[in-house]
Design a protein around this motif. Structure first.
Motif, PDB file in Angstrom:
ATOM      1  N   ASN A 195      33.953  63.144  45.209  1.00 42.04           N
ATOM      2  CA  ASN A 195      34.153  62.586  46.547  1.00 42.04           C
ATOM      3  C   ASN A 195      35.625  62.599  46.927  1.00 42.04           C
ATOM      4  O   ASN A 195      36.498  62.294  46.114  1.00 42.04           O
ATOM      5  N   THR A 196      35.912  62.954  48.175  1.00 40.43           N
ATOM      6  CA  THR A 196      37.265  62.905  48.698  1.00 40.43           C
ATOM      7  C   THR A 196      37.536  61.516  49.248  1.00 40.43           C
ATOM      8  O   THR A 196      36.808  61.023  50.097  1.00 40.43           O
ATOM      9  N   LYS A 197      38.572  60.886  48.742  1.00 37.50           N
ATOM     10  CA  LYS A 197      38.881  59.520  49.147  1.00 37.50           C
ATOM     11  C   LYS A 197      39.825  59.499  50.350  1.00 37.50           C
ATOM     12  O   LYS A 197      40.762  60.303  50.428  1.00 37.50           O
ATOM     13  N   GLU A 198      39.564  58.581  51.266  1.00 42.38           N
ATOM     14  CA  GLU A 198      40.432  58.409  52.425  1.00 42.38           C
ATOM     15  C   GLU A 198      41.553  57.446  52.071  1.00 42.38           C
ATOM     16  O   GLU A 198      41.307  56.320  51.628  1.00 42.38           O
ATOM     17  N   ASP A 199      42.782  57.874  52.247  1.00 38.27           N
ATOM     18  CA  ASP A 199      43.948  57.061  51.873  1.00 38.27           C
ATOM     19  C   ASP A 199      43.921  55.695  52.541  1.00 38.27           C
ATOM     20  O   ASP A 199      43.565  55.555  53.715  1.00 38.27           O
ATOM     21  N   ASN A 200      44.295  54.684  51.776  1.00 41.95           N
ATOM     22  CA  ASN A 200      44.500  53.328  52.287  1.00 41.95           C
ATOM     23  C   ASN A 200      43.263  52.731  52.962  1.00 41.95           C
ATOM     24  O   ASN A 200      43.365  51.914  53.883  1.00 41.95           O
ATOM     25  N   SER A 201      42.091  53.146  52.505  1.00 35.34           N
ATOM     26  CA  SER A 201      40.849  52.643  53.107  1.00 35.34           C
ATOM     27  C   SER A 201      40.128  51.703  52.145  1.00 35.34           C
ATOM     28  O   SER A 201      40.041  51.956  50.943  1.00 35.34           O
ATOM     29  N   ILE A 202      39.601  50.618  52.699  1.00 37.39           N
ATOM     30  CA  ILE A 202      38.846  49.614  51.940  1.00 37.39           C
ATOM     31  C   ILE A 202      37.478  49.470  52.594  1.00 37.39           C
ATOM     32  O   ILE A 202      37.358  49.525  53.825  1.00 37.39           O
ATOM     33  N   CYS A 203      36.453  49.277  51.790  1.00 37.74           N
ATOM     34  CA  CYS A 203      35.107  49.130  52.312  1.00 37.74           C
ATOM     35  C   CYS A 203      34.484  47.833  51.812  1.00 37.74           C
ATOM     36  O   CYS A 203      34.600  47.498  50.627  1.00 37.74           O
ATOM     37  N   TYR A 204      33.844  47.108  52.722  1.00 41.30           N
ATOM     38  CA  TYR A 204      33.034  45.942  52.372  1.00 41.30           C
ATOM     39  C   TYR A 204      31.608  46.222  52.805  1.00 41.30           C
ATOM     40  O   TYR A 204      31.371  46.714  53.920  1.00 41.30           O
ATOM     41  N   VAL A 205      30.652  45.917  51.935  1.00 38.00           N
ATOM     42  CA  VAL A 205      29.231  46.077  52.265  1.00 38.00           C
ATOM     43  C   VAL A 205      28.512  44.782  51.915  1.00 38.00           C
ATOM     44  O   VAL A 205      28.560  44.330  50.770  1.00 38.00           O
ATOM     45  N   GLY A 206      27.844  44.191  52.882  1.00 39.19           N
ATOM     46  CA  GLY A 206      27.104  42.966  52.605  1.00 39.19           C
ATOM     47  C   GLY A 206      26.856  42.169  53.869  1.00 39.19           C
ATOM     48  O   GLY A 206      27.305  42.531  54.959  1.00 39.19           O
ATOM     49  N   ARG A 207      26.148  41.069  53.717  1.00 42.12           N
ATOM     50  CA  ARG A 207      25.872  40.192  54.849  1.00 42.12           C
ATOM     51  C   ARG A 207      27.144  39.472  55.278  1.00 42.12           C
ATOM     52  O   ARG A 207      28.036  39.217  54.463  1.00 42.12           O
ATOM     53  N   LEU A 208      27.226  39.183  56.555  1.00 41.71           N
ATOM     54  CA  LEU A 208      28.377  38.462  57.088  1.00 41.71           C
ATOM     55  C   LEU A 208      28.016  36.981  57.182  1.00 41.71           C
ATOM     56  O   LEU A 208      27.599  36.482  58.218  1.00 41.71           O
ATOM     57  N   VAL A 209      28.157  36.316  56.038  1.00 42.71           N
ATOM     58  CA  VAL A 209      27.880  34.888  55.920  1.00 42.71           C
ATOM     59  C   VAL A 209      29.099  34.226  55.287  1.00 42.71           C
ATOM     60  O   VAL A 209      29.944  34.891  54.685  1.00 42.71           O
ATOM     61  N   LYS A 210      29.204  32.927  55.433  1.00 47.67           N
ATOM     62  CA  LYS A 210      30.415  32.219  55.014  1.00 47.67           C
ATOM     63  C   LYS A 210      30.759  32.435  53.548  1.00 47.67           C
ATOM     64  O   LYS A 210      31.916  32.651  53.186  1.00 47.67           O
ATOM     65  N   TYR A 211      29.741  32.355  52.669  1.00 48.41           N
ATOM     66  CA  TYR A 211      30.039  32.404  51.238  1.00 48.41           C
ATOM     67  C   TYR A 211      30.491  33.784  50.746  1.00 48.41           C
ATOM     68  O   TYR A 211      30.980  33.923  49.633  1.00 48.41           O
ATOM     69  N   LYS A 212      30.346  34.811  51.595  1.00 49.57           N
ATOM     70  CA  LYS A 212      30.851  36.144  51.222  1.00 49.57           C
ATOM     71  C   LYS A 212      32.370  36.243  51.408  1.00 49.57           C
ATOM     72  O   LYS A 212      32.996  37.178  50.898  1.00 49.57           O
ATOM     73  N   LYS A 213      32.957  35.302  52.170  1.00 45.44           N
ATOM     74  CA  LYS A 213      34.409  35.192  52.351  1.00 45.44           C
ATOM     75  C   LYS A 213      35.061  36.485  52.874  1.00 45.44           C
ATOM     76  O   LYS A 213      36.169  36.865  52.448  1.00 45.44           O
ATOM     77  N   VAL A 214      34.395  37.131  53.825  1.00 44.80           N
ATOM     78  CA  VAL A 214      34.956  38.339  54.437  1.00 44.80           C
ATOM     79  C   VAL A 214      36.226  37.992  55.217  1.00 44.80           C
ATOM     80  O   VAL A 214      37.116  38.818  55.377  1.00 44.80           O
ATOM     81  N   ASP A 215      36.327  36.749  55.675  1.00 48.34           N
ATOM     82  CA  ASP A 215      37.546  36.307  56.367  1.00 48.34           C
ATOM     83  C   ASP A 215      38.762  36.404  55.452  1.00 48.34           C
ATOM     84  O   ASP A 215      39.869  36.742  55.905  1.00 48.34           O
ATOM     85  N   ASP A 216      38.578  36.140  54.158  1.00 44.35           N
ATOM     86  CA  ASP A 216      39.682  36.289  53.203  1.00 44.35           C
ATOM     87  C   ASP A 216      40.151  37.736  53.138  1.00 44.35           C
ATOM     88  O   ASP A 216      41.356  38.019  53.051  1.00 44.35           O
ATOM     89  N   LEU A 217      39.201  38.666  53.184  1.00 41.48           N
ATOM     90  CA  LEU A 217      39.528  40.091  53.109  1.00 41.48           C
ATOM     91  C   LEU A 217      40.312  40.523  54.352  1.00 41.48           C
ATOM     92  O   LEU A 217      41.274  41.298  54.260  1.00 41.48           O
ATOM     93  N   ILE A 218      39.910  40.032  55.515  1.00 38.81           N
ATOM     94  CA  ILE A 218      40.623  40.352  56.758  1.00 38.81           C
ATOM     95  C   ILE A 218      42.049  39.807  56.702  1.00 38.81           C
ATOM     96  O   ILE A 218      43.016  40.490  57.085  1.00 38.81           O
ATOM     97  N   LYS A 219      42.198  38.586  56.207  1.00 38.47           N
ATOM     98  CA  LYS A 219      43.534  37.978  56.103  1.00 38.47           C
ATOM     99  C   LYS A 219      44.400  38.719  55.084  1.00 38.47           C
ATOM    100  O   LYS A 219      45.623  38.807  55.241  1.00 38.47           O
ATOM    101  N   ALA A 220      43.762  39.273  54.039  1.00 36.40           N
ATOM    102  CA  ALA A 220      44.505  40.076  53.058  1.00 36.40           C
ATOM    103  C   ALA A 220      45.013  41.362  53.698  1.00 36.40           C
ATOM    104  O   ALA A 220      46.133  41.814  53.403  1.00 36.40           O
ATOM    105  N   VAL A 221      44.206  41.965  54.562  1.00 39.00           N
ATOM    106  CA  VAL A 221      44.621  43.187  55.275  1.00 39.00           C
ATOM    107  C   VAL A 221      45.845  42.901  56.141  1.00 39.00           C
ATOM    108  O   VAL A 221      46.766  43.725  56.239  1.00 39.00           O
ATOM    109  N   GLU A 222      45.874  41.726  56.757  1.00 35.21           N
ATOM    110  CA  GLU A 222      47.040  41.348  57.565  1.00 35.21           C
ATOM    111  C   GLU A 222      48.315  41.342  56.718  1.00 35.21           C
ATOM    112  O   GLU A 222      49.381  41.810  57.152  1.00 35.21           O
ATOM    113  N   ILE A 223      48.208  40.825  55.489  1.00 29.46           N
ATOM    114  CA  ILE A 223      49.368  40.784  54.591  1.00 29.46           C
ATOM    115  C   ILE A 223      49.773  42.194  54.165  1.00 29.46           C
ATOM    116  O   ILE A 223      50.952  42.561  54.191  1.00 29.46           O
TER     117      ILE A 223
END
Length: 379
Positions: A195-223
């Motif tokens: 597989n050819t990887k896309e530079d600087n790309s991150i993938c999340y797969v899953g339900r968008l519910v509070k306990y998955k903490k996707v908000d933490d991942l978005i805040k990490a991207v900001e940093i």
């Protein structure tokens, strides 16, 4: 053997376009068992599917009102499925019944009791005492009552998808001798191409519910964006937190960095994103197994996951990726940044991924399950 599997959802074709780990497990284990045994699956009547059909050698019977996929609520539709499935199951000739999720446990218990055959509960996680925290008051109270009912009944065997889940079952009073562990797996044949990887790309797969903490991942991207301006995060999935997450993206001016792809019906499309991603991340604080992590590993896409017991167990404490303290956004961003910038470490983790994935082949896991069923029936 004549095997009856009860699962709330099941794929509508051999392409196995799945929506979650429970139905993936049901499909692949049933598919492999059907090569030697008579396997029937009772599932709900998903819109766009046939009521009775044969898929990969599996006899599939869909019950209840036609409905759309939903992991919460839908009480009327779920009750329709429960009563219809029990009625259908009582007519069948089977040697063993295996329930795959909370709704199907009731069905499995009632059918097996009527037919006087062994009953199995395949357990993904134990939420007793945690339901309200994980899914809110109304759904939480319903889940709490249902799980108390399930665990109060006599089962011939509990099959836990991880040692972590096994321990939680033991903590709730289930005898250790009555619990076997059989991991979730992957179809390794689908991950053979490079597989050819896309530079600087991150993938999340899953339900968008509070306990998955996707908000933490978005805040990490900001940093991370401060040092890697071209950072990209693809979020695959839907759920009640979607509106709130999109609001965070706008507030932090990350519209060019974070993309919401929604729920993708085609599992192969999801896998294509996962294969192309440079990294996968699961910041969740609640998991029973974390199947998509194993899919990422098979795609040789290193991960950065929260250090919760199931992840530590299935990755052998960080083989193929990095783990960080749950909800520690600074540590999450640092781990992501390290793997994006350190080429040698990244290649090492890719090599580890390739070896780790060999532990999760559905073919081997189905052999273990077959042996377990035979032991139960012969008692």
């Amino acid at each position: 053997m004549k095997i009856l599997i009860i699962t709330e959802y099941f794929p509508g074709s051999e392409n196995c376009d799945i929506k979650g780990g429970v139905e993936a497990r049901a499909f692949y284990l049933a598919k492999n068992l059907a090569k030697k045994h008579d396997v029937t699956v009772i599932t709900s009547f998903d819109a766009g599917t046939l009521q009775n059909e044969t898929i990969s050698g599996i006899n599939v019977i869909r019950c209840g009102k036609k409905r759309k996929y939903s992991q919460g609520g839908s009480f009327i539709d779920r009750l329709s499925f429960i009563f219809s499935a029990i009625k259908m199951g009582k007519r069948l000739d089977t040697d063993i019944v295996d329930g795959y999720n909370f709704i199907s446990y009731i069905i499995s218990y009632k059918i097996s009791k009527f037919l006087h055959v062994p009953r199995v509960a395949t357990y993904h996680d134990v939420w007793l005492g945690e339901w309200v925290t994980n899914v809110g008051l109304i759904n939480g109270l319903m889940g709490e009552l249902l799980e108390r009912y399930v665990l109060s009944k006599k089962w011939d065997k509990f099959i836990a998808v991880s040692n972590y889940t096994k321990q939680k079952l033991k903590n709730k009073g289930i005898c250790e001798d009555n619990i076997s562990v059989i991991y979730n797996g992957i179809d390794l044949e689908k991950y053979t191409n490079s597989n050819t990887k896309e530079d600087n790309s991150i993938c999340y797969v899953g339900r968008l519910v509070k306990y998955k903490k996707v908000d933490d991942l978005i805040k990490a991207v900001e940093i991370i964006k401060k040092d890697i301006s071209g950072i990209k995060l693809n979020i695959i999935g839907s759920g009640p937190e979607e509106k709130n997450l999109k609001k965070i993206v706008i507030e932090k001016n990350l519209e060019n960095n974070v993309k919401f792809l929604g729920f993708l019906k085609s599992h192969s499309e999801v896998m294509n994103y996962l294969k192309r991603a440079k990294l996968f991340s699961l910041p969740s604080i609640v998991e029973g197994f974390g199947m998509v992590t194993i899919e990422a590993v098979a795609a040789e896409t290193p991960y950065v996951n929260s250090k919760i017991p199931p992840t530590v167990e299935i990755t052998q404490n960080g083989v193929g990726g990095l783990v960080y303290e749950p909800e520690n956004i600074a540590q999450l961003s640092e781990c992501l940044k390290t793997l994006l910038e350190d080429d040698d470490l990244y290649l090492q983790k890719q090599f580890e991924c390739k070896n780790l994935s060999k532990n999760y082949d559905w073919k081997e896991l189905s052999n273990i399950l077959e042996h377990e069923y035979l032991k139960i029936i012969s008692k």
